[in-house]
Design a protein around this motif. Structure first.
Motif: not given
Length: 439
Positions: A412-416, A425-439
């Protein structure tokens, strides 16, 4: 724990009704329970809890208990907390609704609480504190100010709902659905069904009632003999009938009660798959005397803030954030809903579905096959299970695979992506919930 010891502990709790299990978030005057885990022993922190302002601490180490008269010794701290919660729930005495299910239980819990709050002072489970520790902590938050409670219970192995229901002692129960999840713990889909239906077993012994999704053949078959308040599709014949109206990202719910007038309620939840959850909340509200007008207003006003079915707008993209958890049933529903939303540039970022055991490979391959049928401008898949599925299904496709969420953030930092509608969407352990602020 003996009845005499339980009575003494209950008296201590009534004197200090704020319960904590973590020395990092203490409330002065609280009652500290020194729980143990695989990598910690709360007994070692009991004296610290007292020095930080706790009024007393419950421990199960006799040597520790000798060090201060404010340390209350029990045979096992977790069992003591559970027994205390069950006693407090009995003494409290007002109605309790217990909710479980494979998918949608947290959203349904929050919708039910929102509807009931139009008439009652409601206690409900915070977040997803729905396990053997979170459930007693929820019940120990009950006060005389509360008039009704909605308690969420989760499970990942057989017998867990039975044990939690024995603590909750519900007057009514609601199983949202049964699907493939935590198969490693349950052993099979039948194991999932049997465990969720332990809630029905508890209610049979106490004469309680259930809120039943009438379109669910599995649950309907297991509900025999229970007093039922039903909800379902317009064709179901249920007391509460409804359906999602097509064409919008947000859920537009059409519903009615007892063949009465139809309501059209726009909601701030994403996904037609949330329609049964909303109908369940309507059924609960009707059962407990909330007016239809108040129900409609409560559903309209509810806004998710827990990484479940949220629509977020950033400066660059629109995001559908459903990143708290994932299993084959919820993933299929999310993709089906996403496919129906009109947008010129749709992308997905999906994390692997965990704890699926022997069905994992097939489940991830099924998701990849579904993705090949969708019109998407980008597919990013996170985790080894998805990488293996892509190799098996479409090794020459345009799907991008990432080892973890950190690798996604680097990309995302390279090519957002910009000007896209993105499903996360993903299991909690994949930590995708940390992505929205980057997008």
């Amino acid at each position: 724990m003996t009845s005499e010891l339980l009575e003494r502990l209950y008296a201590l709790y009534l004197a200090h009704p704020v319960v904590t299990t973590d020395t990092r978030s203490l409330t002065p005057g609280a009652l500290f329970f020194a729980l143990k885990g695989a990598n910690f022993n709360g007994n070692h922190f009991a004296v610290q809890a007292l020095s930080c302002g706790c009024a007393a601490a419950v421990v199960d180490d006799a040597q520790v208990a000798e060090s201060d008269e404010r340390l209350f010794l029990v045979p096992d701290v977790l069992t003591a907390m559970q027994q205390l919660a069950a006693k407090h729930r009995r003494e409290w005495g007002a109605p309790v609704i217990e909710i479980t299910g494979t998918n949608g239980k947290t959203t349904t819990k929050e919708l039910c609480a929102a509807v009931l709050a139009r008439k009652y002072r409601v206690l409900f489970t915070e977040g997803n504190l729905n396990n053997h520790i979170g459930v007693p902590r929820t019940l120990l938050r009950l006060t005389r100010e509360h008039q009704i409670a909605v308690v969420e219970t989760g499970a990942n192995h057989p017998g867990e709902i039975r044990d939690l229901a024995a603590i909750v002692q519900p007057d009514a129960g609601l199983i949202t659905n049964v699907g493939v999840a935590h198969i490693e713990g349950f052993g099979s889909f039948e194991g999932v069904v049997n465990t969720k239906c332990e809630l029905y077993d508890q209610l049979r012994t106490t004469g309680g009632s259930i809120f039943l999704h009438a379109d669910n053949a599995i649950l309907s078959a297991r509900a025999e003999g229970l007093k039922q308040y039903t909800y379902g599709s317009p064709e179901s014949g249920a007391t509460v009938q409804g359906e999602a109206l097509a064409g919008e990202a947000f859920l537009q719910l059409r519903w009615r009660v007892n063949d009465g007038a139809w309501h059209i309620t726009p909601m701030q939840l994403i996904g037609a798959y949330n329609a049964p959850n909303a109908l369940a909340a309507i059924a609960v509200g009707i059962r407990y005397g909330v007016t239809e007008a108040d129900i409609a207003e409560a559903l309209h006003d509810y806004k998710p803030t827990n990484n479940r079915s949220e629509l977020r707008h950033t400066a660059s993209n629109d995001l559908i954030v459903d990143a708290y958890n994932a299993n084959p049933t919820s993933m299929a529903a999310a993709l089906h809903n996403f496919a129906a939303i009109p947008h010129p540039a749709k992308r997905v970022i999906l994390g692997e579905m965990r704890e699926l055991g022997d069905v994992s490979a097939q489940a991830h391959e099924d998701v990849v096959r579904t993705l090949t049928t969708m019109s998407l401008t980008g597919v990013w898949l996170v985790g080894k299970a998805f990488e293996e599925a892509v190799q098996a299904v479409c090794p020459d496709g345009a799907f991008r695979c990432f080892s973890d969420v950190a690798a996604v953030r680097q990309e995302i930092a390279h090519d957002k992506p910009t000007d896209c509608l993105i499903l996360i969407k993903g299991s909690n352990g994949t930590r995708l919930y940390t992505l929205p602020d980057s997008l």
